[in-house]
Design an enzyme around this catalytic site. Structure first.
Site, PDB file in Angstrom:
ATOM      1  N   LYS A 209       2.464 -13.288   2.340  1.00 27.72           N
ATOM      2  CA  LYS A 209       3.398 -14.640   1.878  1.00 27.72           C
ATOM      3  C   LYS A 209       4.415 -14.950   2.784  1.00 27.72           C
ATOM      4  O   LYS A 209       4.561 -16.023   3.274  1.00 27.72           O
ATOM      5  CB  LYS A 209       3.626 -14.471   0.470  1.00 27.72           C
ATOM      6  CG  LYS A 209       4.468 -15.681  -0.086  1.00 27.72           C
ATOM      7  CD  LYS A 209       4.676 -15.398  -1.761  1.00 27.72           C
ATOM      8  CE  LYS A 209       5.660 -16.456  -1.921  1.00 27.72           C
ATOM      9  NZ  LYS A 209       6.083 -16.381  -3.427  1.00 27.72           N
ATOM     10  N   GLU A 215       4.870  -3.454   6.746  1.00 26.96           N
ATOM     11  CA  GLU A 215       3.634  -2.343   6.536  1.00 26.96           C
ATOM     12  C   GLU A 215       2.722  -3.339   7.019  1.00 26.96           C
ATOM     13  O   GLU A 215       1.862  -3.124   8.102  1.00 26.96           O
ATOM     14  CB  GLU A 215       3.444  -2.252   5.107  1.00 26.96           C
ATOM     15  CG  GLU A 215       4.057  -0.978   4.454  1.00 26.96           C
ATOM     16  CD  GLU A 215       5.492  -1.968   3.578  1.00 26.96           C
ATOM     17  OE1 GLU A 215       5.847  -2.815   4.097  1.00 26.96           O
ATOM     18  OE2 GLU A 215       5.956  -1.159   2.753  1.00 26.96           O
ATOM     19  N   GLY A 269       3.575 -13.335  -5.330  1.00 29.25           N
ATOM     20  CA  GLY A 269       2.790 -12.320  -4.572  1.00 29.25           C
ATOM     21  C   GLY A 269       1.799 -11.931  -5.687  1.00 29.25           C
ATOM     22  O   GLY A 269       0.497 -12.008  -5.528  1.00 29.25           O
ATOM     23  N   ARG A 270       1.982 -11.327  -6.686  1.00 26.23           N
ATOM     24  CA  ARG A 270       1.062 -10.609  -7.521  1.00 26.23           C
ATOM     25  C   ARG A 270       0.370 -11.767  -8.371  1.00 26.23           C
ATOM     26  O   ARG A 270      -0.191 -11.452  -9.536  1.00 26.23           O
ATOM     27  CB  ARG A 270       2.051  -9.602  -8.631  1.00 26.23           C
ATOM     28  CG  ARG A 270       3.330 -10.067  -9.424  1.00 26.23           C
ATOM     29  CD  ARG A 270       4.398  -9.496  -9.991  1.00 26.23           C
ATOM     30  NE  ARG A 270       5.514  -9.581 -10.168  1.00 26.23           N
ATOM     31  CZ  ARG A 270       6.250 -10.240  -9.870  1.00 26.23           C
ATOM     32  NH1 ARG A 270       6.412  -9.951  -8.432  1.00 26.23           N
ATOM     33  NH2 ARG A 270       7.454 -10.610 -10.316  1.00 26.23           N
ATOM     34  N   GLU A 355       6.307  -5.034 -12.351  1.00 28.30           N
ATOM     35  CA  GLU A 355       7.166  -5.592 -11.305  1.00 28.30           C
ATOM     36  C   GLU A 355       7.582  -6.778 -11.943  1.00 28.30           C
ATOM     37  O   GLU A 355       8.745  -7.324 -11.509  1.00 28.30           O
ATOM     38  CB  GLU A 355       6.211  -5.874 -10.082  1.00 28.30           C
ATOM     39  CG  GLU A 355       7.180  -6.411  -8.848  1.00 28.30           C
ATOM     40  CD  GLU A 355       6.497  -6.312  -7.337  1.00 28.30           C
ATOM     41  OE1 GLU A 355       6.883  -5.585  -6.682  1.00 28.30           O
ATOM     42  OE2 GLU A 355       5.447  -7.126  -7.257  1.00 28.30           O
ATOM     43  N   HIS A 386     -11.365  12.722 -19.841  1.00 29.05           N
ATOM     44  CA  HIS A 386     -11.077  14.230 -19.432  1.00 29.05           C
ATOM     45  C   HIS A 386     -10.011  14.615 -18.666  1.00 29.05           C
ATOM     46  O   HIS A 386     -10.000  15.631 -18.015  1.00 29.05           O
ATOM     47  CB  HIS A 386     -12.366  14.677 -18.575  1.00 29.05           C
ATOM     48  CG  HIS A 386     -13.671  14.185 -19.509  1.00 29.05           C
ATOM     49  ND1 HIS A 386     -14.283  15.349 -19.889  1.00 29.05           N
ATOM     50  CD2 HIS A 386     -14.186  13.065 -19.570  1.00 29.05           C
ATOM     51  CE1 HIS A 386     -15.638  14.758 -20.765  1.00 29.05           C
ATOM     52  NE2 HIS A 386     -15.296  13.634 -20.217  1.00 29.05           N
ATOM     53  N   LYS A 514      13.652  -0.519   0.485  1.00 24.67           N
ATOM     54  CA  LYS A 514      13.404  -1.178   1.979  1.00 24.67           C
ATOM     55  C   LYS A 514      14.805  -1.058   2.771  1.00 24.67           C
ATOM     56  O   LYS A 514      14.521  -0.607   4.165  1.00 24.67           O
ATOM     57  CB  LYS A 514      12.778  -2.516   1.823  1.00 24.67           C
ATOM     58  CG  LYS A 514      11.606  -2.754   1.328  1.00 24.67           C
ATOM     59  CD  LYS A 514      11.322  -4.150   1.709  1.00 24.67           C
ATOM     60  CE  LYS A 514      10.511  -4.963   0.656  1.00 24.67           C
ATOM     61  NZ  LYS A 514      10.220  -6.055   0.866  1.00 24.67           N
TER      62      LYS A 514
HETATM   63  C1  G6Q Z   1       4.505  -9.498  -5.476  1.00 28.13           C
HETATM   64  C2  G6Q Z   1       5.473  -9.131  -4.555  1.00 28.13           C
HETATM   65  C3  G6Q Z   1       4.790  -8.126  -3.325  1.00 28.13           C
HETATM   66  C4  G6Q Z   1       4.598  -8.820  -2.385  1.00 28.13           C
HETATM   67  C5  G6Q Z   1       4.326  -8.026  -1.072  1.00 28.13           C
HETATM   68  C6  G6Q Z   1       3.741  -8.407   0.026  1.00 28.13           C
HETATM   69  O1  G6Q Z   1       4.654 -10.166  -6.235  1.00 28.13           O
HETATM   70  O2  G6Q Z   1       6.132 -10.317  -4.167  1.00 28.13           O
HETATM   71  O3  G6Q Z   1       4.218  -7.159  -3.944  1.00 28.13           O
HETATM   72  O4  G6Q Z   1       3.317  -9.217  -2.591  1.00 28.13           O
HETATM   73  O5  G6Q Z   1       5.671  -7.292  -0.984  1.00 28.13           O
HETATM   74  O6  G6Q Z   1       4.425  -9.347   0.369  1.00 28.13           O
HETATM   75  P1  G6Q Z   1       4.001 -10.490   1.402  1.00 28.13           P
HETATM   76  O7  G6Q Z   1       2.968 -11.082   0.910  1.00 28.13           O
HETATM   77  O8  G6Q Z   1       5.150 -11.337   1.701  1.00 28.13           O
HETATM   78  O9  G6Q Z   1       3.694  -9.609   2.682  1.00 28.13           O
END
Ligand code: G6Q
Length: 549
Positions: A209, A215, A269-270, A355, A386, A514
């Protein structure tokens, strides 16, 4: 009156507290024995989805009080505010419109006077065109070969949704397409995928996003270099696309904005697998199936928006969570899908719930004095029977469970599915009923155990029961059912956030670690003098540096 904070001081809350004292004395066994209609009274059906919540420590009075609580929080208006594009994410000043992404009726949804459906539909059309071109081999790699390895590079919300959905819909996947997901900064994640694929037939989808996530950018750079080393710089435009809200950063990374699929800051994002972030799903299972997933989510959205609270699945699901957590003090929940294809659902829901609602500051800007989000964990049944189920059955604190089960399997082989179904039903019943010490003693005696053995073993062999569970049944895992299921949990999380008076749509909690990692990195590499750390962190930096020499 709508309380801004201090929900635990409200009249509706106090009423529930008093009621809970009485309910704590009751066992669900008695509630079932007293009322033959309990199952039908406490279940809701929406199309083929049945939500049975009768195995909770509730009566009709409980539900009435819980609904009063929801009403006292102004839930109805808050739901409307979300759907209509109000900026309900107050800390980031954003609208929350994942529902617009699957607004299949295409009714206008306005943000700052602009109907966002126009651009949503444009991106959906672009996704269809591109996913079909890849699937049918019209969009080829640099050397003219069909792209059959699809690698999604993303993390968190840009990974968990697509990964979960592609796994859930494996039966719908094109046979000649392999899908991979690289998320972790651990080089192993990249290396293991790159070892399996051929650059000539690989499409990398960089899903971010913000397009600033370390990462994802690190993994994307590594993959880009790998591709350029094999095929040259000119190959990039045929092997890399981006999913993002940040055109500038996409350009800077070296991906042509023509190859970018856009989404917007009103998509969290989520909550983003319904957006361009779902491109890997669309390529894997086809855009028609992706749209069926949107249809299922839309059906749940309409149910949530238009159904009175007493018959509203996400609302009831949320209220039961609050009842168990805030009143009975049960701080964790298990999510157990009895379907191998749904094995990644617990990880997906873990992010969604923890989150979104792991927050300690209220919308009124106060530190909160009551419990908010609970711990969610889980795994596929029967595997987890199990492992952690021992604690569900005989631990000292009940752990509410959501069981998810399709009536029909995609792989009806022999008796497998009937055995699976009998297990999920048995677990719910056992967790509710339990087994008294007396019953355990009688069973042991019937098996011919001596009096001493019976006396010694009877407590070990007893089960307290009274452990709440919900059972969610639907016909078969297909794109539509998956859409319904995920939207149901999204709305559950929203309702809980409203009642707890928190902003479910930010995630500042992920930032501190972070920032600190950014400071530690040069110290670990020996490029900066050691900063001020506690003695444990300093010693760990030193020890790891020595081991790496
Ligand atoms: C979700 C968070 C988080 C996000 C990641 C990746 O709601 O915002 O999990 O999706 O940190 O972020 P980017 O899509 O910006 O790389």
């Amino acid at each position: 009156m709508i309380l801004k904070s201090g929900v635990n001081k409200s009249r509706a809350w106090k009423k529930l507290e008093r009621h809970c004292k009485k309910m704590k004395k009751l066992h669900m066994r008695e509630l079932f024995e007293k009322d033959n209609n309990r199952a039908s009274k406490f279940s809701i059906q929406l199309e083929s989805l049945l939500f049975d919540y009768s195995k909770n420590r509730i009566t009709e009075k409980t539900m009435a009080y819980l609904i009063d609580l929801a009403k006292s929080r102004g839930l109805e208006d808050k739901i409307k505010a979300m759907f209509s594009g109000e900026r309900i994410n107050i800390t980031e000043n954003r609208a929350v419109l994942h529902t617009a992404l699957r607004n299949r009726a295409n009714t206008p949804v306005y943000v700052d006077g602009e109907n966002v459906m126009v651009k949503i539909n444009e991106v959906l059309a672009k996704m269809r065109k591109f996913s079909e071109a890849v699937r049918f081999g019209e969009f080829k790699g640099h050397t003219g070969k069909k792209l059959t390895n699809i690698v999604n590079i993303g993390i968190g919300g840009s990974d968990l949704g697509p990964k979960m959905a592609v796994e859930a819909l494996k039966k719908y996947k094109a046979k000649d397409i392999n899908t991979y997901f690289i998320s972790n900064i651990d080089g192993t994640a990249c290396a293991e995928v790159l070892n399996k694929i051929d650059p000539e037939t690989t499409l990398f989808i960089v899903a971010s996003k913000t397009f600033t996530t370390v990462e994802t950018l690190t993994n994307a750079k590594t993959c880009r270099k790998w591709l350029v080393d094999a095929l040259g710089e000119h190959a990039v435009s045929k092997h890399f696309v981006a999913l993002s809200t940040n055109t500038q950063k996409v350009k800077e990374f070296g991906i042509d904005p023509e190859n970018m699929f856009e989404f917007w800051d009103f998509v969290g994002g989520r909550y983003s697998m319904w957006s361009a972030i779902g491109l890997s799903i669309a390529i894997a299972v086809g855009m028609d199936n992706f749209e069926k997933m949107l249809d299922g989510a839309y059906a749940m959205d309409m149910h949530f928006l238009h159904t009175d609270f007493a018959h509203n699945i996400p609302v009831i699901l949320a209220l039961l969570g609050i009842w168990n957590s805030n009143f009975f003090g049960l701080r964790s929940n298990a999510l157990v899908p009895y379907d191998q294809y749904l094995s990644l659902i617990p990880a997906y829901m873990q992010q969604l719930e923890m989150e979104s609602n792991g927050k300690f500051v209220s919308m009124g800007n106060d530190f909160i004095k009551y419990n908010t989000g609970t711990v969610l964990f889980g795994g596929p049944g029967t595997d987890v029977q199990h492992s952690f189920f021992q604690m569900l059955h005989q631990g000292t604190t009940p752990i509410p469970v959501d069981f998810i089960i399709p009536a029909i399997s995609h792989n009806e082989i022999g008796e497998h599915h009937e055995i699976l179904v009998s297990n999920v039903l048995a677990q719910g019943e056992a967790l509710m009923r339990g087994k008294t010490v007396k019953e355990a003693a009688a069973e042991l005696a019937a098996k011919g155990k001596s009096k001493e053995e019976v006396n010694f073993l009877k407590k070990f062999k007893s089960f307290p029961g009274n452990n709440p569970s919900n059972t969610i049944v639907f016909k078969k895992i297909d794109p539509y059912a998956l859409g319904m299921l995920v939207a149901m949990y999204e709305h559950k999380v929203f309702v809980q956030g409203v009642i707890w008076d928190i902003d479910s749509f930010d995630q500042f909690g992920v930032e501190l670690g972070k920032e600190m990692a950014t400071n530690i990195l040069p110290e670990l590499q020996g490029n900066a003098a050691e900063g001020r750390h506690d003695s444990s962190t300093s010693a760990l930096i030193g020890y790891i540096r020595r081991l790496r020499k």
